[in-house]
Design an enzyme around this catalytic site. Structure first.
Site, short mmCIF file in Angstrom:
data_model
loop_
_atom_site.label_atom_id
_atom_site.label_comp_id
_atom_site.label_asym_id
_atom_site.label_seq_id
_atom_site.Cartn_x
_atom_site.Cartn_y
_atom_site.Cartn_z
N ARG A 91 0.83 -1.21 0.00
CA ARG A 91 0.00 0.00 0.00
C ARG A 91 0.86 1.26 0.00
O ARG A 91 0.58 2.23 -0.72
CB ARG A 91 -0.93 -0.01 1.21
CG ARG A 91 -1.81 1.24 1.31
CD ARG A 91 -2.72 1.17 2.54
NE ARG A 91 -3.60 2.33 2.59
CZ ARG A 91 -3.59 3.25 3.55
NH1 ARG A 91 -2.75 3.15 4.56
NH2 ARG A 91 -4.43 4.27 3.52
N HIS A 95 0.67 4.10 -2.82
CA HIS A 95 0.29 5.49 -2.57
C HIS A 95 1.41 6.47 -2.95
O HIS A 95 1.13 7.59 -3.38
CB HIS A 95 -0.10 5.68 -1.11
CG HIS A 95 -1.46 5.15 -0.78
ND1 HIS A 95 -2.38 5.87 -0.06
CD2 HIS A 95 -2.07 3.98 -1.10
CE1 HIS A 95 -3.51 5.15 0.06
NE2 HIS A 95 -3.32 4.00 -0.57
N TRP A 235 -10.89 -8.57 3.27
CA TRP A 235 -11.56 -8.94 2.02
C TRP A 235 -11.78 -10.46 1.91
O TRP A 235 -12.60 -10.91 1.12
CB TRP A 235 -10.76 -8.46 0.82
CG TRP A 235 -10.93 -7.01 0.50
CD1 TRP A 235 -11.72 -6.48 -0.48
CD2 TRP A 235 -10.28 -5.90 1.11
NE1 TRP A 235 -11.61 -5.12 -0.50
CE2 TRP A 235 -10.73 -4.72 0.46
CE3 TRP A 235 -9.35 -5.77 2.15
CZ2 TRP A 235 -10.29 -3.45 0.81
CZ3 TRP A 235 -8.91 -4.51 2.49
CH2 TRP A 235 -9.38 -3.37 1.84
#
Length: 339
Positions: A91, A95, A235
Site C-alpha cells: 500500500r 500510494h 476482504w
C-alpha cells in the site's frame, strides 16, 4: 489499491515518523533532485525525471536491501491479526506512486515526497506512516538509497514474500528534500466511488481497464480499520497470502452492511468479509467484470497482468537510461532452497 488497504492501527506514529523523516532528509541532502525537473520537449511543459543510480551500486546492493526488508517482514508475521506487513508495504508503495498524472508528468514515486504536506496529510494516506516507520531502521543502515527507491522496493518485497509474482523493478529515484514536489491532496482514490470514478482515476495515471482491475486485485492482502478509514474488515481469508481470492469472492453474492459506518458490502454466506463500493463497481461495469471473471478462473493470468501493471505503476513518470535494466529479486525462500 483503494486504498484504504491494510490501513492499520494509527496512533501518533504519523507525527513521530514525520519528525524522524525530517531528520533523515537533512542527512541525505546529497541525493536531492535539484536539476531533474526541466521542460520535456519544446513547450511540452512536462517534467523530466531521470533515474540516476548511486555511484558504485549494483544489483547485489539492492538484493541485500531487499533481503533486509524481507527478513524484517518474516520477523513480524503476527502483526495485525496475522496479516503481517505485506499489505502495509504494498500500500505504501502504491500510494507513493499513484499520485502520478500523465497530463503533466507530475507526481509519482520519483521524488519520495509522501513525508511532506499536503501529500502526507491527504486523508487517503492515513496509516501509510506505519510502513515508513517499519522501513526506517533499514534506511538508517542504508543511507545511500533514496526514499522513493526504498518504498517501491519494499512494495516489491511485500508482493513477492507472500507468494506473489515476480515484480520487475529499477532504481534511480532521487529525493526532493524541499517538499516543493509534493503531490496535491486528492490524487489517491477513495473507496466510495462507482465504475466511472474508478476508470477516471486510473486513466489519469495512464492505465486501461485490464490494468485497473489487475491492480485492484491486491485487495486480497490486509484489511480495513474503521478508526482509520471508516471501513472495517478483511476482504477474505488470504489476507497474508497473494492469491486471486479477491476475484473469486467478488463473484459471489454481497449485500450492503447494516451498520453506522461508511457504506460497504458484506458477503451473504458468512457476513465476515467486506467489499468497498469501488470493489463492487468492478461487477457492475461490463468491461471491468470481464476481467474479474478471467482473473477468478486463472490465477496465473492475474499474476502476469498484476506484475506488469504494478511494475509500471512504480515507474510512472520516470525516464530510465538504456543501461538501467529491470531487476528481478530472489525471495528469501529461493535463496535458502538448493537449486
Amino acid at each position: 489499491m483503494f486504498f484504504q488497504k491494510s490501513d492499520t492501527i494509527l496512533t501518533n506514529i504519523d507525527v513521530a515518523n514525520r519528525n524522524a523523516n525530517t531528520s533523515e532528509v537533512k542527512r541525505h541532502n546529497s541525493s536531492t533532485a535539484t536539476t531533474e525537473n526541466a521542460a520535456f520537449g519544446a513547450g511540452a511543459g512536462l517534467n523530466i525525471k531521470r533515474a540516476k543510480v548511486p555511484e558504485d551500486k549494483t544489483y547485489e546492493d539492492y538484493q541485500r536491501v531487499y533481503n533486509e526488508i524481507a527478513t524484517k517482514i518474516s520477523e513480524h508475521l503476527d502483526y495485525d491479526k496475522g496479516d503481517g506487513y505485506f499489505a502495509q508495504l504494498v500500500r505504501n508503495a502504491w500510494h507513493a506512486s499513484a499520485t502520478y498524472a500523465a497530463a503533466d508528468n507530475s507526481g509519482g514515486s520519483y521524488y519520495g515526497t509522501m513525508i511532506f504536506e499536503p501529500e502526507e496529510f491527504d486523508f487517503q494516506n492515513k496509516g501509510t506512516a506505519i510502513a515508513r516507520s517499519f522501513l526506517s531502521s533499514i534506511h538508517v543502515q542504508n543511507p545511500w538509497i533514496s526514499r522513493g527507491d526504498l518504498w517501491t522496493l519494499a512494495g516489491v518485497a511485500g508482493v513477492q514474500e507472500c507468494n506473489g509474482p515476480k515484480i520487475k523493478w529499477r532504481p534511480g529515484r532521487l529525493d526532493d528534500n524541499t517538499g516543493t514536489k509534493a503531490a496535491p491532496a486528492g490524487r489517491i482514490p477513495d473507496g466510495d466511488g462507482d465504475a466511472r470514478y474508478v476508470r477516471d482515476f486510473f486513466s489519469r495515471m495512464g492505465f486501461n481497464d485490464r490494468e485497473t482491475v489487475a491492480l485492484i486485485g491486491a485487495h486480497v492482502l490486509g484489511r480495513c480499520h474503521r478508526h482509520v478509514s471508516g471501513y472495517d474488515g478483511p476482504w477474505g481469508d488470504d489476507s497474508n497470502n497473494f492469491t486471486n481470492d479477491f476475484f473469486e469472492r467478488l463473484m459471489g453474492n454481497w449485500h450492503i452492511k447494516n451498520w453506522d459506518g461508511r457504506k460497504q458490502y458484506e458477503d451473504d454466506a458468512t457476513n465476515l468479509y467486506m467489499m468497498l463500493p469501488t470493489d463492487m463497481s468492478l461487477k457492475e461495469d461490463g468491461n471491468f467484470f470481464k476481467y474479474v471473471k478471467e482473473y477468478a478462473k486463472d490465477v496465473d493470468l492475474w499474476f502476469k497482468d498484476f506484475a506488469d501493471a504494478y511494475s509500471k505503476l512504480l515507474e510512472k513518470g520516470i525516464e530510465f537510461p538504456e543501461d538501467n535494466k529491470p531487476l528481478e529479486f530472489k525471495t528469501l525462500h529461493e535463496q535458502t532452497v538448493p537449486n
